[in-house]
Design an enzyme around this catalytic site. Structure first.
Site, PDB file in Angstrom:
ATOM      1  N   GLU A  29      -6.013  -8.473   1.226  1.00 18.71           N
ATOM      2  CA  GLU A  29      -6.596  -8.001   2.488  1.00 18.71           C
ATOM      3  C   GLU A  29      -8.055  -7.670   2.253  1.00 18.71           C
ATOM      4  OE1 GLU A  29      -4.772  -4.736   4.623  1.00 18.71           O
ATOM      5  OE2 GLU A  29      -2.765  -5.553   4.284  1.00 18.71           O
TER       6      GLU A  29
ATOM      7  N   GLU B 171       0.783  -1.232   0.000  1.00 24.04           N
ATOM      8  CA  GLU B 171       0.000   0.000   0.000  1.00 24.04           C
ATOM      9  C   GLU B 171       0.818   1.288   0.000  1.00 24.04           C
ATOM     10  OE1 GLU B 171      -2.832  -0.140   3.178  1.00 24.04           O
ATOM     11  OE2 GLU B 171      -3.995  -1.698   2.189  1.00 24.04           O
TER      12      GLU B 171
HETATM   13  C1  GCB Z   1      -4.397  -2.063   5.589  1.00 23.95           C
HETATM   14  C2  GCB Z   1      -2.986  -2.337   5.968  1.00 23.95           C
HETATM   15  C3  GCB Z   1      -2.882  -3.193   7.215  1.00 23.95           C
HETATM   16  C4  GCB Z   1      -3.892  -2.735   8.251  1.00 23.95           C
HETATM   17  C5  GCB Z   1      -5.268  -2.888   7.667  1.00 23.95           C
HETATM   18  C6  GCB Z   1      -6.380  -2.443   8.632  1.00 23.95           C
HETATM   19  O1  GCB Z   1      -4.703  -1.756   4.488  1.00 23.95           O
HETATM   20  O2  GCB Z   1      -2.238  -2.939   4.935  1.00 23.95           O
HETATM   21  O3  GCB Z   1      -1.572  -3.125   7.696  1.00 23.95           O
HETATM   22  O4  GCB Z   1      -3.790  -3.454   9.432  1.00 23.95           O
HETATM   23  O5  GCB Z   1      -5.371  -2.129   6.510  1.00 23.95           O
HETATM   24  O6  GCB Z   1      -6.951  -3.279   9.295  1.00 23.95           O
HETATM   25  O7  GCB Z   1      -6.615  -1.245   8.726  1.00 23.95           O
END
Ligand code: GCB
Length: 598
Positions: A510, A416
């Site tokens: 994710e 990201e």
């Molecule tokens: C994201 C990040 C990750 C965070 C996640 C979140 O996009 O890559 O490191 O933990 O979101 O849960 O906000």
């Protein structure tokens, strides 16, 4: 790095762990070097290694301590080790280290998630007690990865402000070994596999600190199946190879002997798994068959341990991942301790191995600014050339370390970052070109794209062999009663990607919703277990329509510690398992789904 090889013991090589109690002292004014702390710490306390002070203290200023701190340990070297070259190998020191032996500096290392070793023989007193001292620093900046900045509080204390959400745990959090190695030694070896006509050809390339000949032998259940003696590169061929795969994680043993004047001077053995990874059109192929990735983004994270390595946690995590029917995880957001990869090879797991390039976006409200496509022109800053050097060095160290693991199927070069500007493309064009020269197996290279970096604006997907999406429609955007809109947003985005006709695989790396294991709601509400189920069901219904989706790695395997803030209740609660590794309701939904999905 002197050598990327994991420590083993045999006739030529010996090692012993230096874990246990070390002395520890913080140095908030960075006076230690001037005052000779590299020889003796003035007022130390005991600190376990591997471990992290942030999880052990009861004081807030210690938990968030940012700056220099020192570790020290005495150890004995008997004179029967005189003929050996001696090293200390750190599994990692977070984020940077300078190492001293008996007061003399013997090496430094930048990067908190990869091993390094320093040669100590020149400064050792034999048959006496010796002292190792490590000056560690855990500050974050835009010149190194992971990125962040720093605030000075009213009481003068420094406070790290990560541009990422996991807690900035630091210290010596992985194993430390004393190594006794031969003078002429193998320092690494790389393997590549070709499969054709029921044969596997294994090409090897051996690195050593001396020119020599090498005898390479491959064993199947102790039985020799192939052997060659050559200079540092050549190949072996075996018939009817038993291939490695998640369903059948089969391994062979490889033995490398280093020969000088016909005499063996060093030997290294390892287990290897024969398999190939390729991208063909919009599919990821393992041993020439399409695979669908099911699993997680993870963290090294546990109560009291922080990120300190612990094999019991590793084993528990693999047991949970097997139970639920997963076959893959991403080492978000940094390379994990080597023991994770050894288990993956044995348990039959696939890993997308990620370099610690997280936070390349100047956003301390986690990633929300970037998500909203706010551009901070991160890659136009003056510090970028320095950052790029560190980023490249860590990619090289990660690939050197992990390239032989059959479990590693791809390299992730970023998580990201800012990705909608021309500068970001220019930066990553160089990063990808650099990385593509390093892996003998030429595994796919990728990186994960933040929300907001969609088909119309993203500049980085052309560099990736498969495209990884981190998406939170239904959580950060259009959550709760708006989930119907979230569905439409996700579909619109996927239609957009489809219209680009990229002919590349896509993996969801994710997607998730914070969920309190104590919360049940009817009708469901955000933060409840019911909502986590509804959220994932929405994604799964949509995935069916897009054949180019080749994997679903949910966020996150378990709840994990973050910096404090209004977006987090005691940490990030998007775990499928709680922080102590018990299943939330969603775990049973995923188990049912993944056990049926091939
Ligand atoms: C994201 C990040 C990750 C965070 C996640 C979140 O996009 O890559 O490191 O933990 O979101 O849960 O906000």
């Amino acid at each position: 790095m002197e050598s990327a090889l994991y420590p083993i013991q045999n006739k030529y090589r010996f090692n012993t762990l230096m874990n246990g109690t070390w002395q520890f002292e913080t140095d908030p004014n960075s006076v230690g070097l001037d005052e000779g702390w590299n020889k003796e710490l003035p007022d130390p306390e005991e600190m376990p290694v591997p471990g992290t002070f942030a999880e052990l203290t009861t004081k807030r200023d210690r938990k968030y301590y940012t700056g220099d701190f020192w570790y020290q340990k005495d150890f004995f070297i008997p004179s029967f080790l005189k003929k050996k070259e001696l090293y200390i190998r750190f599994g990692s020191v977070t984020h940077r280290a300078k190492v001293f032996i008996n007061g003399h500096e013997v090496g430094q290392h930048e990067g908190g998630f990869l091993p390094f070793q320093v040669k100590i023989s020149n400064y050792i007193n034999y048959d006496q007690t010796n002292r190792v001292t490590v000056l560690v620093n855990n500050e974050l900046s835009e010149k190194a990865i992971p990125c962040g900045t720093e605030e000075i509080l009213d009481n003068g204390q420094k406070l790290a402000q990560p541009y990422f959400d996991f807690f900035n745990y630091s210290g010596i959090m992985r194993n430390v070994w004393l190594l006794a190695l031969p003078q002429s030694q193998i320092t690494n070896f790389k393997l590549n596999y070709q499969l054709a006509n029921n044969k596997a050809t294994i090409t090897y390339n051996i690195e050593a600190n001396n020119n020599a000949e090498f005898k390479v032998t491959l064993f199947d259940n102790q039985k020799e199946v192939a052997c060659a003696t050559s200079k540092n590169t050549s190949s072996l061929t075996i018939k009817n190879p038993h291939l490695w795969s998640p369903n059948d994680p089969y391994s062979y043993k490889i033995k490398i002997e280093m020969l000088e004047d016909g005499k063996t001077v060093d030997e290294y053995t390892d287990k290897i798994g024969i398999r190939t990874v390729k991208i063909v059109n919009d599919k990821i192929l393992l041993n020439n068959h399409p695979i669908y990735l099911k699993g997680f983004g993870k963290h090294e994270d546990f109560n009291v341990l922080g990120k300190a390595v612990n094999e019991s946690i590793i084993k528990r995590d693999y047991e949970c991942m097997k139970w639920i029917g997963a076959n893959c995880f991403r080492s978000s957001h940094y390379p994990y301790a080597e023991e994770w990869y050894q288990y993956a090879d044995k348990y039959g797991f696939l890993i997308i191995d990620e370099v610690p390039a997280v936070g390349l976006n100047r956003s301390i409200t986690n990633f929300l600014n970037v998500t909203n496509s706010n551009q901070s022109h991160f890659f136009a800053s003056k510090t970028v050339p320095e950052l790029k050097k560190v980023h490249e060095q860590e990619i090289k160290e990660m690939i050197d370390r992990d390239q032989r693991h059959p479990s590693v199927i791809a390299w992730s070069l970023f998580n990201e970052p800012e990705s909608t500007t021309q500068e970001s493309y220019d930066y990553f064009k160089d990063i990808f070109a650099f990385a593509r020269k390093l892996d003998p197996q030429n595994r796919p290279y990728t990186g994960t794209l933040v929300m907001g970096s969609g088909p119309k604006v993203d500049k980085l997907h052309p560099l990736c062999d498969f495209v990884c999406l981190n998406r939170y429609y239904g959580w950060y955007v259009a959550g709760g009663p708006e989930i119907v809109n979230a569905k439409k947003m996700l579909e619109d985005e996927l239609d957009g990607w489809q219209n680009l006709k990229l002919n590349k695989p896509f993996v969801f790396t994710e997607f998730g919703a914070d969920t309190l294991s104590s919360s049940h709601r009817l009708p469901d509400e955000m933060w409840s277990q019911e909502y986590q189920n509804e959220y994932y069901q929405m994604y799964f219904d949509i995935f069916k329509k897009y054949p180019f989706i080749c994997g679903e790695l949910v966020w996150n395997f378990a709840d994990f510690k973050t910096s404090e803030g209004i977006m987090r209740v005691g940490g990030n609660d998007k775990g499928i398992f709680t922080r102590d590794r018990e299943p939330k309701d969603i775990a049973f939904t995923l188990k049912k789904r993944w056990q049926q999905l091939n």
